[in-house]
Design a protein around this motif. Structure first.
Motif, short mmCIF file in Angstrom:
data_model
loop_
_atom_site.label_atom_id
_atom_site.label_comp_id
_atom_site.label_asym_id
_atom_site.label_seq_id
_atom_site.Cartn_x
_atom_site.Cartn_y
_atom_site.Cartn_z
N GLN A 38 5.15 -10.18 -14.97
CA GLN A 38 4.47 -10.60 -13.73
C GLN A 38 4.23 -9.43 -12.76
N MET A 39 4.15 -8.21 -13.27
CA MET A 39 3.89 -7.08 -12.38
C MET A 39 2.40 -6.86 -12.16
N LEU A 44 2.53 -0.94 -8.11
CA LEU A 44 2.76 0.50 -8.27
C LEU A 44 2.70 1.22 -6.92
N TYR A 45 1.88 0.66 -6.01
CA TYR A 45 1.61 1.35 -4.74
C TYR A 45 2.08 0.56 -3.52
N ARG A 46 2.23 -0.74 -3.64
CA ARG A 46 2.59 -1.55 -2.48
C ARG A 46 3.90 -1.10 -1.85
N GLN A 48 5.39 1.93 -2.71
CA GLN A 48 5.58 3.30 -3.19
C GLN A 48 6.39 4.16 -2.24
N ASP A 49 6.22 3.96 -0.93
CA ASP A 49 6.96 4.78 0.03
C ASP A 49 8.46 4.49 -0.01
N ARG A 50 8.85 3.38 -0.67
CA ARG A 50 10.26 3.03 -0.76
C ARG A 50 10.86 3.35 -2.12
N TYR A 51 9.99 3.70 -3.09
CA TYR A 51 10.50 4.02 -4.42
C TYR A 51 11.18 5.38 -4.42
N SER A 52 12.14 5.54 -5.33
CA SER A 52 12.80 6.83 -5.51
C SER A 52 11.87 7.75 -6.29
#
Length: 548
Positions: A38-39, A44-46, A48-52
């Motif tokens: 369900q991805m 990928l970008y929503r 992104q600023d919180r991803y490592s």
């Protein structure tokens, strides 16, 4: 100077071995196929600023992303998605026409991986009576096994049986899935007589019980600005819980929901990551001394369960992706250490996306709606009874298709074309229906070409309903104002998926060309220099084929 025959023979042997080594096909040590259930592509970008830097960002910063990858069929559901990713094919050919489908000749309902001829391994319930026998074509994993004379090792892992079995294919060494009743990872006699010792040891750790403690947000809750506020109405309640908001006391909830509760939390993904790492280590994947390529197919399913429970735009969904990002980082770091950075190939994609909750969309003043499938079926049946004086002419509305009861039609000497015409005329007038077609007459039905193609690709004559209907954008089947979400339609929110490759033979980059889910398997096949799956209709993404 004279050389004796023994010395010359040895010299010739070494020369032959050297030539053999030089001619060995250049392949990665291990392929890791990752499906995030369900991805939607925009995830990928929503966040992104919180991803490592080591998870989703690493994939994008080091790998190659096909930004416009779409699903070329409807309905967009889990079993079809996993099958199409690994076969390069569509339901019309590979036969997996839904998570559940109907054998039209007999009316028998069939679960996608159902196999009553096998027994569970590690479980006594029907949860273990599964195999890939309903999949009519080969997978890229099957082709790898064939290409290496079955020296490659292939293993599938997922919380869902279908997420493990269908990607692993017919020739897999093993597939393991989660049994919510026992909290154990199980398999079936299709693959083995008993669970490997390492799986038994893993089950003995009782990790599912340990994970089901407390679910609080990974970061301070006020930093989740991409989501609706905590406790919003666009979700479904856990069983036994009236107030849906953080923190969740999972330890209390598991008493009423069972260990299967872990599926609907981000910790189901963590558990999947844990057993995937155990498989890499204990099965020595990517560590074949003869340089033979292995394949690990992993599906992270909790994103789907959480999506259905809470819907997009909720803190629960955001937190699940932030935690999955950490799990991916752990998995990639382990692969670096165990197999070697640059020695393995990873691809990440999704089996389908997920719609916004219709009430959420309506509250924001957008057009959306719930299609009351049960009510429509009842009204249609009444219409058919009035017309033909016969009840139960319809078996099901499953998969956005109308399945006819051919036995009843035949017994009452009815004309099947007249029945279908009456159904089409009725459905064209139902609110929320955009298009409807008798699949035998779809060529003459005025439907936009891109939608018509997806209807045809998703139609398997032996396993699909005779009539397909397509809903208006942001509509899906469900009760009015119900929480959570679902998927299954042709809209971009359901059909636009990620496809990112990283590692062996992959150069950093991206493209915006329109490619399809069915292009994934032939792309992997081309990278591995193996024959594409035997039902493949896709084409390799040529920009990816830039080997070292």
């Amino acid at each position: 100077m004279k050389f004796n025959k023994t010395f010359l023979s040895v010299l010739g042997l070494f020369a032959g071995l050297s030539l053999y080594a030089q001619q060995e096909v250049n392949r990665p040590k291990l392929v890791v196929g990752i499906v995030v259930d369900q991805m939607r592509w925009d995830y990928l970008y929503r966040y992104q600023d919180r991803y490592s830097n080591g998870g989703f960002k690493r994939l994008l910063n080091e790998g190659f992303s096909s930004e416009n990858t779409y699903i070329p069929y409807i309905p967009t559901v889990t079993a079809i998605g996993h099958s199409s990713i690994y076969t390069g094919s569509v339901p019309a050919i590979h036969g997996i026409a839904g998570n559940d489908f109907i054998i039209q000749a007999t009316g028998q309902e069939m679960y996608c991986t159902q196999d009553d001829s096998v027994t569970g391994v590690g479980a006594t319930s029907k949860a273990g009576k599964m195999s890939p026998k309903n999949l009519l074509v080969s997978t890229v994993t099957d082709q790898l096994r064939l290409a290496t004379n079955f020296r490659s090792k292939v293993i599938g892992i997922s919380l869902k049986d279908r997420g493990a079995i269908l990607p692993a294919g017919h020739f897999a060494n093993a597939a393991f899935w989660f049994d919510g009743e026992s909290g154990n990872w199980i398999s079936s006699s299709f693959y083995m007589k008993e669970l490997p010792k390492w799986v038994q040891n893993f089950n003995n750790k009782k990790l599912a019980e340990k994970y089901l403690d407390t679910w609080n947000t990974l970061y301070p809750i006020n930093t989740y600005v991409q989501s609706e506020k905590d406790g919003n109405p666009y979700r479904q309640n856990y069983k036994g819980l009236d107030k849906m908001q953080f923190p969740y006391n999972l330890n209390n909830l598991k008493k009423e929901n069972g260990l299967g509760l872990i599926r609907s939390t981000p910790f189901g993904n963590s558990l999947t990551k844990d057993i995937a790492i155990e498989a890499i280590d204990n099965e020595k994947l990517g560590q074949n001394e003869k340089g033979i390529t292995d394949f690990l197919a992993v599906s992270f399913s909790s994103t789907d369960y959480v999506g259905h429970q809470f819907s997009p735009n909720t803190i629960e969904a955001e937190d699940t992706y932030l935690r999955l990002d950490k799990d991916l980082e752990t998995l990639f770091n382990h692969l670096d250490q165990k197999v070697g950075k640059g020695e393995y190939l990873v691809f990440l994609t999704a089996d389908h996306g997920g719609a916004h909750n219709p009430k959420y969309f309506q509250d924001k003043k957008g057009n959306a709606g719930y299609f009351p499938t049960g009510d429509v079926k009842k009204s249609l049946n009444e219409k058919l009874v009035a017309k033909f004086k016969v009840d139960n002419l319809i078996r099901s509305f499953a998969n956005y298709q109308i399945h006819l009861n051919y036995q009843t039609i035949e017994q009452n000497n009815l004309n099947v074309d007249e029945v279908k015409t009456e159904i089409v005329n009725f459905m064209q007038k139902v609110e929320g229906v955009s298009f409807v077609a008798d699949m035998d007459k779809i060529d003459s039905t005025p439907i936009p070409a891109i939608i018509k193609e997806r209807m045809v690709n998703g139609y398997n004559r032996k396993r699909s309903g005779a009539i397909t209907y397509v809903l208006e954008p942001q509509w899906y089947g469900g009760k009015q104002n119900s929480g959570g979400t679902t998927h299954g339609t042709w809209g971009s929110y359901d059909s636009h998926i990620p496809f990112v490759l990283m590692g062996w033979g992959i150069k950093h980059g991206a493209n915006n060309n329109r490619v399809f889910m069915t292009d994934i398997a032939p792309t992997i096949s081309a990278l591995l220099h193996i024959e594409e799956p035997n039902g493949n209709i896709g084409s390799p993404v040529t920009e990816v084929l830039q080997q070292k």
